[in-house]
Scaffold this active site. Sequence first.
Site, PDB file in Angstrom:
ATOM      1  N   HIS A   1     -30.160  31.002 -40.218  1.00 58.56           N
ATOM      2  CA  HIS A   1     -28.960  30.868 -39.749  1.00 58.56           C
ATOM      3  C   HIS A   1     -28.530  31.825 -38.754  1.00 58.56           C
ATOM      4  O   HIS A   1     -28.700  33.209 -39.037  1.00 58.56           O
ATOM      5  CB  HIS A   1     -27.996  30.892 -41.069  1.00 58.56           C
TER       6      HIS A   1
ATOM      7  N   ASP B   1     -15.354  25.282 -47.722  1.00 59.93           N
ATOM      8  CA  ASP B   1     -15.791  26.061 -46.483  1.00 59.93           C
ATOM      9  C   ASP B   1     -14.999  25.285 -45.146  1.00 59.93           C
ATOM     10  O   ASP B   1     -14.266  26.139 -44.295  1.00 59.93           O
ATOM     11  CB  ASP B   1     -17.049  26.375 -46.147  1.00 59.93           C
TER      12      ASP B   1
ATOM     13  N   ARG C   1      -8.840  29.637 -41.476  1.00 56.18           N
ATOM     14  CA  ARG C   1      -9.061  31.217 -40.978  1.00 56.18           C
ATOM     15  C   ARG C   1      -9.104  31.186 -39.306  1.00 56.18           C
ATOM     16  O   ARG C   1      -8.468  32.315 -38.719  1.00 56.18           O
ATOM     17  CB  ARG C   1     -10.507  31.489 -41.459  1.00 56.18           C
TER      18      ARG C   1
ATOM     19  N   SER D   1     -18.252  32.304 -46.495  1.00 55.17           N
ATOM     20  CA  SER D   1     -18.686  30.842 -45.874  1.00 55.17           C
ATOM     21  C   SER D   1     -20.148  30.509 -45.764  1.00 55.17           C
ATOM     22  O   SER D   1     -20.559  29.503 -45.651  1.00 55.17           O
ATOM     23  CB  SER D   1     -17.657  31.304 -44.457  1.00 55.17           C
TER      24      SER D   1
ATOM     25  N   LYS E   1     -22.655  28.022 -47.796  1.00 51.70           N
ATOM     26  CA  LYS E   1     -23.256  26.582 -47.029  1.00 51.70           C
ATOM     27  C   LYS E   1     -24.788  26.818 -47.325  1.00 51.70           C
ATOM     28  O   LYS E   1     -25.497  25.951 -47.726  1.00 51.70           O
ATOM     29  CB  LYS E   1     -22.962  26.664 -45.820  1.00 51.70           C
TER      30      LYS E   1
HETATM   31  N1  URA Z   1     -19.985  31.262 -39.390  1.00 52.15           N
HETATM   32  C1  URA Z   1     -19.477  30.549 -40.482  1.00 52.15           C
HETATM   33  O1  URA Z   1     -20.235  29.666 -40.631  1.00 52.15           O
HETATM   34  N2  URA Z   1     -18.793  31.191 -41.279  1.00 52.15           N
HETATM   35  C2  URA Z   1     -17.910  32.502 -40.928  1.00 52.15           C
HETATM   36  O2  URA Z   1     -17.043  32.637 -41.581  1.00 52.15           O
HETATM   37  C3  URA Z   1     -18.326  33.026 -39.601  1.00 52.15           C
HETATM   38  C4  URA Z   1     -19.156  32.282 -38.692  1.00 52.15           C
END
Ligand code: URA
Length: 434
Positions: A82, A161, A168, A183, A187
């Site tokens: 990621h 999320d 957010r 977050s 995931k």
């Molecule tokens: N990427 C994400 O998936 N979540 C965040 O809070 C910031 C970047």
Amino acid sequence: MHIYDIITKKKHGEELTDSEIEFFIKEYTAGNIPDYQASALLMAVCLKGCTDNETATLTQAICDSGDVVDLSLLGDGTVDKHSTGGVGDKTTLIVAPIVASLGAKVAKMSGRGLGHTGGTVDKLESFPGYKTSLSPEDFLKQVKRIGIAVIGQSGNLAPADKKLYALRDVTATVDSIPLITSSIMGKKLAAGSQSIVLDVKYGSGSFMKSAEASEALARCMVDIGYKRGRRVSALITNMDVPLGHAVGNILEVKEAIEVLSGKGPTDLREVALSLATEMTKLSLGKEALTARRMCEDAISSGKALKKLVEWIGEQGGDSSLALDTSKFPSAPCKREVLADRDGYITAMNTEAIGLASVSLGAGRVTKDDVIDFTAGIIIEKKTGDAVRAGDVLATLYSSSEERLDEGERVYLSALTLGDDRPEELPLIHNVISK
Ligand code: URA
């Protein structure tokens, strides 16, 4: 339990209990807590922070808010990667086939471009016919058969999320370590891989501006992953300059294929090889030097490129383009951006370069915008390079002269030229692991 009391508690900097956090996530996802109360709590978290236990509980609650993918059928070698988001970041297209060609199992869900940053799913759709959505059965079958499948995020993965991130984004509550950790890791845990390698960016193209802040975020994410039984490591990488030379979907795919062919820009090759090495270490249990050599061999032997071709074809895309990238369409209009003085490029506002590529048509301003896969930028001069007046700084590609006008204006606003060569920043600042 009342959300008002939970907000009050956090406002005073008190630690929330597991059941208070779980209550918030469950009821907010179900639509029983309004956005204005959720926003108040998010802002209190931004200002007062969270304990390690609160962050861990929040992460798990986000993970459990929807489907949790079971990859146990694929064994222990499942691996995910990621990136916290960047400009010119096409590393997934390089690392996923490298590690799959070595025997790791890449069952990956990727995102689309967001704001100034690009997204892997958009890049993959540059291959006509590529299916970004597969049924759970077909997704697993493909990974089992060829070691790799990359799709868009499933509709019900971490729905908490999805709602929280949108909130957010508009309430100035993105840049909080517990909120970003929960977050991203919420995931990633739901997506099921045993090993997870994080590319945590810092610099002008990232939402974390300093290496120190990125490092703190990375440590938090690595800890949470281990607490939940996953192997996790994080590279802290520079996003003060775009990665590689290409920004924009087809242009980036072509550059990724160059790296898989043993060529391509050295910064992109180095970040990709470092990520692939970490993924190989974690998922296949190799020592660092062995893993690095395996990844280099996967490129030099042509195995990784062959895996990319197999992967794209298997998922319905026109894989002949990966073997002959001159067959990709190109933009009808292009413009060279020229230097108006001698000197050095002393800084690039990477976020603005991402926005220049969006204005050329390579990204979306609203989520329903249609992407122009041919649009983008080839950067010729980067931070630290010497330039002479009249040198080509970059070439812009788009569908119209009007878009080129805007792209050129934004691109030039992103550059600072000066008389002295700036200090060189390391490409990989640190690796955080257990
Ligand atoms: N990427 C994400 O998936 N979540 C965040 O809070 C910031 C970047």
